[in-house]
Motif scaffolding. Structure first.
Motif, PDB file in Angstrom:
ATOM      1  N   SER A  63       0.806  -1.220   0.000  1.00 31.94           N
ATOM      2  CA  SER A  63       0.000   0.000   0.000  1.00 31.94           C
ATOM      3  C   SER A  63       0.839   1.270   0.000  1.00 31.94           C
ATOM      4  O   SER A  63       0.310   2.363  -0.150  1.00 31.94           O
ATOM      5  N   ASP A 115       0.533   6.506   1.552  1.00 31.44           N
ATOM      6  CA  ASP A 115      -0.158   5.727   0.527  1.00 31.44           C
ATOM      7  C   ASP A 115      -0.425   6.614  -0.688  1.00 31.44           C
ATOM      8  O   ASP A 115       0.012   7.766  -0.737  1.00 31.44           O
ATOM      9  N   LEU A 121       1.044   6.243   6.427  1.00 30.90           N
ATOM     10  CA  LEU A 121       0.844   4.854   6.858  1.00 30.90           C
ATOM     11  C   LEU A 121       1.740   4.504   8.032  1.00 30.90           C
ATOM     12  O   LEU A 121       1.357   3.725   8.910  1.00 30.90           O
TER      13      LEU A 121
END
Lengths: 411, 120
Positions: A63, A115, A121
């Motif tokens: 991701s 991301d 993240l």
């Protein structure tokens, strides 16, 4: 002393359940990389890049779209951001040697993983607890200083090329203010920015209404009974006779004077929406028997477009145009010459063949129109200016021009 | 845009705008009539009513004011004044005789209730 040959941050992800350092601010991101840092503090020579490599665990690597390194060299008050390049499972890059330069002292940096939407993240280190690389002079490092390549010629190895220092990042992606640091906020375009832009504006204004009213037949008894007009003779009597219509279709008229309080919210760099509440303290006309009384209060909404490049980010002139609509009554007064019809019987005596009447038109209660103006921002917090709007009033119609002076405070 | 708004309103003007405004006549109650009795001497009357007889003659019931004017324009200016001294509150004249001397309807004002009652 430890030597920085390649600082590999073997990253393991521990989401919010991961241990937090005592001095890590919680607002830096929703998830934190817990890093078994091999070299939280290291040393190296001058004119030598600081290589950084991050290896993300598989569940995070899928991701992650960008890995950003935020660094600050010794003596520089600002943090600089660079983007690491992806090489297989690793994200690599280097704080350029030319940035390290010949200045000795600590180079601080931390790492954030974003991301595709810019959301943070994970992170490693922070502004309050960064990684440190102490840059030492060659005389201190001695022979160790010769084990690594010195700064390449920038013309031979420009930023961004493979093997060369990473490209500097000028725009850090974000989704909310929480993704940004150091007092910066997330802009409408999805990048962190440091701006003094004020998004909320409270204002006060003084408005003088001017109008154009239809005068043909405005003083007939029927018009005065059903169209919101009132015609007064010089002796103060209401005119109730038989006027002959003239060709004066429109007449200029003076309207109420209002004070307005407003609130505007900046929705985008060049767009704001707002409300205006007003009170007419002067200019109320006569209310004929059986007619609705004048309502001095007004309320309007507006959509404003601001011209220029990000006008709220700096002081200076701010031209704008707007659309407005709302509720208001306008008592407009104009002079109108009425000619008497001598062929019709009149119950009211004393009306000359021609006479000047004071024509009051109570227009309202809805209105819509457009306007433009010019504001001058003294700074990011204070703005003064003027505007003029042209509005059409309905259902009791009139065309009203509203020149306004205003001042506002941003917060 | 201002022009558009003005054009919009201009287009709503009554079609009677083009019709000439009706003028008061010698028989119109409320008319001010100036009559030149001698060159340079103009008397000012106010028509209170006109009575048409079966004979076909029309009697003008008028009020005569004291001030005289030297011409019709001067009489018009006199007529525009609200309070004029009255020489004869009520007088009458056969229209056919009245018009034998030069005259002109110089002004008009609707009659008050008291002025209308004067002939009843």
């Amino acid at each position: 002393m430890k030597r920085v040959g390649s600082l590999l941050l073997a990253a393991l992800v521990s989401f919010s359940s991961g241990p937090l350092a005592a001095d890590e601010p919680k607002e830096l991101g929703p998830k934190l990389l817990h890093m078994p840092v091999l070299e939280k503090k290291a040393e190296q020579g001058i004119l030598t890049p600081v290589p950084i490599a991050v290896e993300l665990p598989p569940e995070l690597a899928s991701s992650a779209a960008r890995v950003l390194v935020h660094y600050r060299v010794w003596g520089d008050p600002d943090w600089t951001t660079l983007s690491l390049g992806r090489r297989g499972k690793k994200w690599t890059g280097a704080i350029p040697c030319l940035e390290v330069s010949t200045v000795t002292g600590d180079v601080r940096y931390y790492v954030r993983v974003h991301d595709a939407d810019g959301r943070v993240l994970a992170s490693a280190g922070s502004r309050l607890s960064p990684f440190r690389v102490t840059v030492l002079h060659d005389t201190v490092l001695g022979a160790r200083s010769k084990t690594r390549a010195r700064c390449p010629d920038p013309s031979d190895c420009p930023r961004g090329l493979p093997g060369c220092p990473s490209e500097a990042v000028r725009q850090v992606p974000c989704r909310s203010d929480g993704d940004c640091e150091g007092g910066s906020t997330c802009s409408w375009q999805g990048y962190c920015e440091r701006s003094q832009r004020r998004l909320n504006w409270a204002s006060v204004a003084l408005e003088q209404d001017l109008g154009l009213v239809p005068t043909s037949g405005a003083c007939s008894v029927a018009a005065q009974e059903s169209e919101g007009t009132a015609c007064l003779r010089s002796d103060g009597e209401v005119y109730k006779s038989n006027p002959v219509y003239t060709n004066e279709a429109l007449g200029p008229a003076l309207g109420p004077t209002r004070v307005l309080a407003g609130y505007d919210r900046v929705l985008f760099y060049d767009t704001s929406v707002g409300l205006r509440a007003g009170f007419a303290f002067r200019g109320e006309g006569p209310t004929l028997r059986g007619a609705a009384p004048f309502v001095p209060w007004s309320l309007a909404a507006r959509l404003t477009h601001w011209f220029g490049d990000d006008p709220f980010a700096h002081s200076g002139l701010r031209p704008f145009a707007f659309f407005t609509a709302g509720y208001a009554q306008y008592d407009l007064v104009a002079g109108v010459e009425v000619r008497e019809d001598p062929t019709r019987y009149s119950y009211q005596g004393g009306n000359d063949l021609t006479q000047e009447l004071e024509l009051w038109k109570r227009a309202g209660d809805g209105f819509a129109g457009v306007g433009a103006g010019l504001a001058f921002a003294l700074n990011q917090w204070v703005m003064v200016g003027g505007e003029i709007a042209l509005v059409q009033v309905f259902p009791f119609g009139a065309t009203v021009v509203t020149p306004t002076l205003h001042s506002g405070v941003g917060f | 845009m201002v022009v558009a708004f003005m054009a919009l309103f201009a287009s709503t003007g009554c079609s009677s705008d083009a019709v000439p405004a009706p003028e008061p006549t010698l028989r119109t109650p409320g008319s001010f009539v100036a009559q030149e009795t001698e060159p340079g001497d103009v008397r000012l009357f106010r028509v209170l009513g006109a009575l048409k007889l079966e004979t076909g003659q029309t009697y003008l019931i008028m009020r005569l004011f004291s001030p005289h004017a030297s011409d019709f324009d001067g009489a018009r200016e006199l007529a525009k004044q609200d309070e004029l001294p009255i020489e004869m509150a009520l007088t009458s004249s056969v229209e056919a005789e009245f018009v034998t001397l030069p005259y002109r309807v110089v002004w008009f004002r609707t009659l008050t209730e008291q002025e209308r009652d004067a002939i009843h």
